[in-house]
Motif scaffolding. Structure first.
Motif, short mmCIF file in Angstrom:
data_model
loop_
_atom_site.label_atom_id
_atom_site.label_comp_id
_atom_site.label_asym_id
_atom_site.label_seq_id
_atom_site.Cartn_x
_atom_site.Cartn_y
_atom_site.Cartn_z
N ALA A 384 -8.51 108.62 36.09
CA ALA A 384 -8.21 107.32 36.70
C ALA A 384 -9.47 106.66 37.24
N SER A 385 -10.44 107.44 37.66
CA SER A 385 -11.64 106.84 38.25
C SER A 385 -12.81 106.78 37.26
N ASP A 386 -12.57 107.11 36.00
CA ASP A 386 -13.61 106.94 34.99
C ASP A 386 -13.87 105.43 34.84
N PRO A 387 -15.13 105.01 34.90
CA PRO A 387 -15.41 103.57 34.82
C PRO A 387 -14.79 102.92 33.58
N ALA A 388 -14.79 103.65 32.47
CA ALA A 388 -14.24 103.07 31.24
C ALA A 388 -12.73 102.88 31.33
N ALA A 389 -12.08 103.66 32.18
CA ALA A 389 -10.62 103.58 32.28
C ALA A 389 -10.17 102.24 32.85
N ALA A 390 -11.05 101.57 33.57
CA ALA A 390 -10.69 100.29 34.19
C ALA A 390 -10.33 99.25 33.14
N ALA A 391 -10.83 99.44 31.90
CA ALA A 391 -10.56 98.47 30.85
C ALA A 391 -9.22 98.71 30.15
N THR A 392 -8.57 99.82 30.48
CA THR A 392 -7.30 100.16 29.81
C THR A 392 -6.15 99.42 30.49
N ASP A 393 -5.38 98.67 29.72
CA ASP A 393 -4.27 97.90 30.30
C ASP A 393 -3.06 98.79 30.58
N PHE A 394 -2.75 99.69 29.63
CA PHE A 394 -1.58 100.57 29.81
C PHE A 394 -1.90 102.00 29.42
N PHE A 395 -1.37 102.92 30.21
CA PHE A 395 -1.48 104.34 29.88
C PHE A 395 -0.10 104.89 29.52
N PHE A 396 -0.03 105.55 28.37
CA PHE A 396 1.14 106.34 28.01
C PHE A 396 0.69 107.79 28.05
N LEU A 397 1.36 108.59 28.86
CA LEU A 397 0.86 109.95 29.11
C LEU A 397 1.93 110.98 28.80
N CYS A 398 1.48 112.12 28.27
CA CYS A 398 2.44 113.21 28.05
C CYS A 398 1.81 114.54 28.40
N GLY A 399 2.68 115.49 28.69
CA GLY A 399 2.25 116.86 29.02
C GLY A 399 2.32 117.09 30.51
N PRO A 400 2.55 118.35 30.90
CA PRO A 400 2.70 118.70 32.32
C PRO A 400 1.48 118.30 33.17
N GLN A 401 0.28 118.43 32.61
CA GLN A 401 -0.91 118.17 33.44
C GLN A 401 -1.19 116.68 33.60
N MET A 402 -0.78 115.89 32.61
CA MET A 402 -1.01 114.45 32.69
C MET A 402 -0.19 113.81 33.81
N ARG A 403 0.77 114.58 34.34
CA ARG A 403 1.55 114.05 35.46
C ARG A 403 0.62 113.73 36.64
N ALA A 404 -0.43 114.53 36.80
CA ALA A 404 -1.37 114.29 37.91
C ALA A 404 -2.03 112.92 37.76
N LEU A 405 -2.35 112.54 36.54
CA LEU A 405 -2.94 111.21 36.31
C LEU A 405 -1.88 110.14 36.52
N TRP A 406 -0.71 110.38 35.96
CA TRP A 406 0.40 109.41 36.07
C TRP A 406 0.63 109.03 37.53
N GLU A 407 0.60 110.03 38.41
CA GLU A 407 0.94 109.80 39.81
C GLU A 407 -0.08 108.92 40.52
N VAL A 408 -1.32 108.90 40.05
CA VAL A 408 -2.32 108.08 40.75
C VAL A 408 -2.54 106.72 40.06
N LEU A 409 -1.83 106.49 38.96
CA LEU A 409 -2.01 105.20 38.27
C LEU A 409 -1.25 104.09 38.99
N PRO A 410 -1.85 102.92 39.11
CA PRO A 410 -1.08 101.80 39.66
C PRO A 410 0.11 101.50 38.74
N VAL A 411 1.21 101.11 39.35
CA VAL A 411 2.45 100.88 38.59
C VAL A 411 2.21 99.88 37.46
#
Ligand code: ADP
Ligand code: MG
Length: 464
Positions: A384-411
């Motif tokens: 979520a804090s990778d500078p390049a990630a700021a350019a991503t409009d939408f994240f689609f995430l899968c897998g048990p560990q990606m939940r950690a990223l999902w939880e910190v993403l703005p809605v």
């Protein structure tokens, strides 16, 4: 023309017993891809025993089979080489192929970019003379000896990928390869679960220097935080030719700029004091970084560096490793082959650098990065804090560990979350609109190719 191996040479190399007199011109371990005239090596895997496929291999036209016992039903006159252990025999053949070769040998290891770098070298060196390079990612305890044993006796160059999951593995493999040039692409968190620390990973990669031929050259990533550690290892192994690549001032191959220009990337570099501008057919700072290592390696085996840079023009991203394709009205960046924190970061950079058409958005579809051990949740969240990630409009995430990223993403940037990659398809497909650019990335085990296939099927359905 001399065959790749004669029965006599194989018997000598392995200490085995040859039935009959024959030649082979290739080596196969899988009847599905076996070509006529190949040696079929019956390896014992976890699930299957190659000995069960010897009959099929011979029926398919195998020139001979390497076995540790004669399978039932095989003619006593079949072309066989009988040895104690087929993997040991393959290693012996690899060593013999290396011993008889006059080729300039390059070995490539690193936490990411091995196959990419190896394929770049195949392209660059292949213009200069006959080259034998590892197929696919054949970089392990059977892949390396198989690749070596396949090396043509008159090859001018040999390029071999060396991988590892545990310490000691590279040491054993590099002793077979005996390279003149050893490249370490990067040190990054991959297999962290086993190693625990990046320092331990760097130490294991550094085993590659132990197998360098006397007077050989080590090519090291200068920007990497573990550069000094690698260099110290190389020196401790008696290596004096140490060349560096990176963006930092002082690198022997210094990347000055990499700018997208259509499908190409225009690279400006300073190679050992020589200013160069050249084009390569793939995007991303990691591609540019690998290219710097390739130029140094090519020069170290005697190729003119300007000619080498020209060879990179024809490099195209590999399937699942940055291959870009237009599927209908969207652009797909297929990074589905594997993922670790370093490669996810470069992939998000690719997405950032992409140019969505009018109305299009940047969408990242990410699956779990596996084998990260106890740091897994933190490393997923850190995306979520990778500078390049700021350019991503939408994240689609899968897998048990990606939940950690999902939880910190703005809605506002949440596309969808699912346990399995297949669970993302419906939401992703319904959100897509013309002009979107979609990056798909995850560890192989996260099965992100399921999403790639769904995107391709969507296009097929639209054009039918
Ligand atoms: N030098 C590099 N540094 C970081 N990531 C890289 C580098 N080169 C390639 N990558 C990333 O790693 C992925 C896998 O590349 P690959 O060449 O197949 O690596 P390997 O053979 O080491 O597994 C690529 O899709 C890309 O995202
Ligand atoms: Mg690989």
């Amino acid at each position: 023309m001399m065959p790749l191996w004669t029965s006599d040479e194989m018997a000598k190399a392995t200490g085995g017993n040859a039935q009959g007199v024959w030649n082979v011109n290739g080596i196969s371990i899988d009847t599905r891809t076996l070509a006529s005239g190949d040696l079929f090596v019956a390896l014992k895997g976890d699930n299957r025993d190659g000995h069960d496929f010897v009959t099929a291999a011979l029926e398919k036209g195998a020139g001979a089979a390497l076995v540790s016992s004669v399978p039932e039903g095989i003619s006593p006159h079949a072309p066989l080489l009988v040895v104690d252990d087929t993997l040991d025999a393959l290693v012996a053949m690899g060593r013999a192929a290396r011993a008889r070769s006059a080729a300039g040998i390059v070995a490539v290891t690193g936490s990411a970019g091995k196959t990419t770098t190896k394929e770049m070298l195949r392209l660059v060196l292949g213009r200069e003379g006959k080259i034998s390079a590892s197929a696919a990612s054949y970089n392990n305890h059977w892949g390396v000896p198989l690749s070596l044993a396949r090396m043509e006796r008159d090859a001018a160059y040999g390029v071999f990928e060396i991988g590892m999951n545990h310490e000691g593995e590279i040491r054993a493999l590099v002793a077979q390869v005996r390279p003149h040039v050893a490249v370490v692409t990067t040190i990054a968190p991959a297999h962290l679960e086993y190693f625990g620390t990046l320092e331990a990973i760097a130490d294991a990669k550094a085993e590659i220097f132990e197998g360098l031929e006397p007077g050989g050259t080590a090519i090291l990533p200068y920007d990497n935080p573990h550069y000094a550690r690698l260099e110290a290892h190389a020196r401790a192994c008696g290596v004096t030719n140490i060349l560096t690549f990176g963006s930092r001032d002082g690198a022997d191959a210094r990347l000055l700029a990499g700018k997208p220009d259509g499908d190409l990337q225009m690279i400006t570099a300073d190679i050992r004091g020589k200013r160069m501008v050249f084009a390569i057919g793939a995007q991303g700072a990691h591609i540019a970084s690998n290219a710097m290592a390739v130029l140094l390696a090519a020069e170290a085996v005697g190729v003119d560096v300007v000619r080498a840079s020209q060879g990179l023009f024809g490099f195209a991203p590999l399937k699942g490793r940055g291959a870009r394709l237009f599927v209908g009205d969207i652009e797909l960046i297929d990074e589905s082959y594997n993922a670790n924190p370093a490669s996810v970061s470069v992939a998000l950079g690719l997405l950032q650098g992409a140019r969505p058409k009018a109305g299009g958005r940047r969408i990242a579809v990410l699956g779990d990065m596996l084998e990260l051990g106890s740091k897994g949740a933190d490393l997923h969240r850190a995306i979520a804090s990778d500078p390049a990630a700021a350019a991503t409009d939408f994240f689609f995430l899968c897998g048990p560990q990606m939940r950690a990223l999902w939880e910190v993403l703005p809605v506002s940037r949440r596309g969808a979350y699912s346990e399995l990659s297949s669970g993302l398809n419906e939401g992703l497909l319904s959100l897509l609109r013309p002009g979107d650019v979609v990056l798909v990335k995850g560890s192989f085990g996260s099965r992100m190719s399921v999403v790639v296939e769904a995107l391709k099927a969507r296009d097929a359905a639209m054009t039918d």
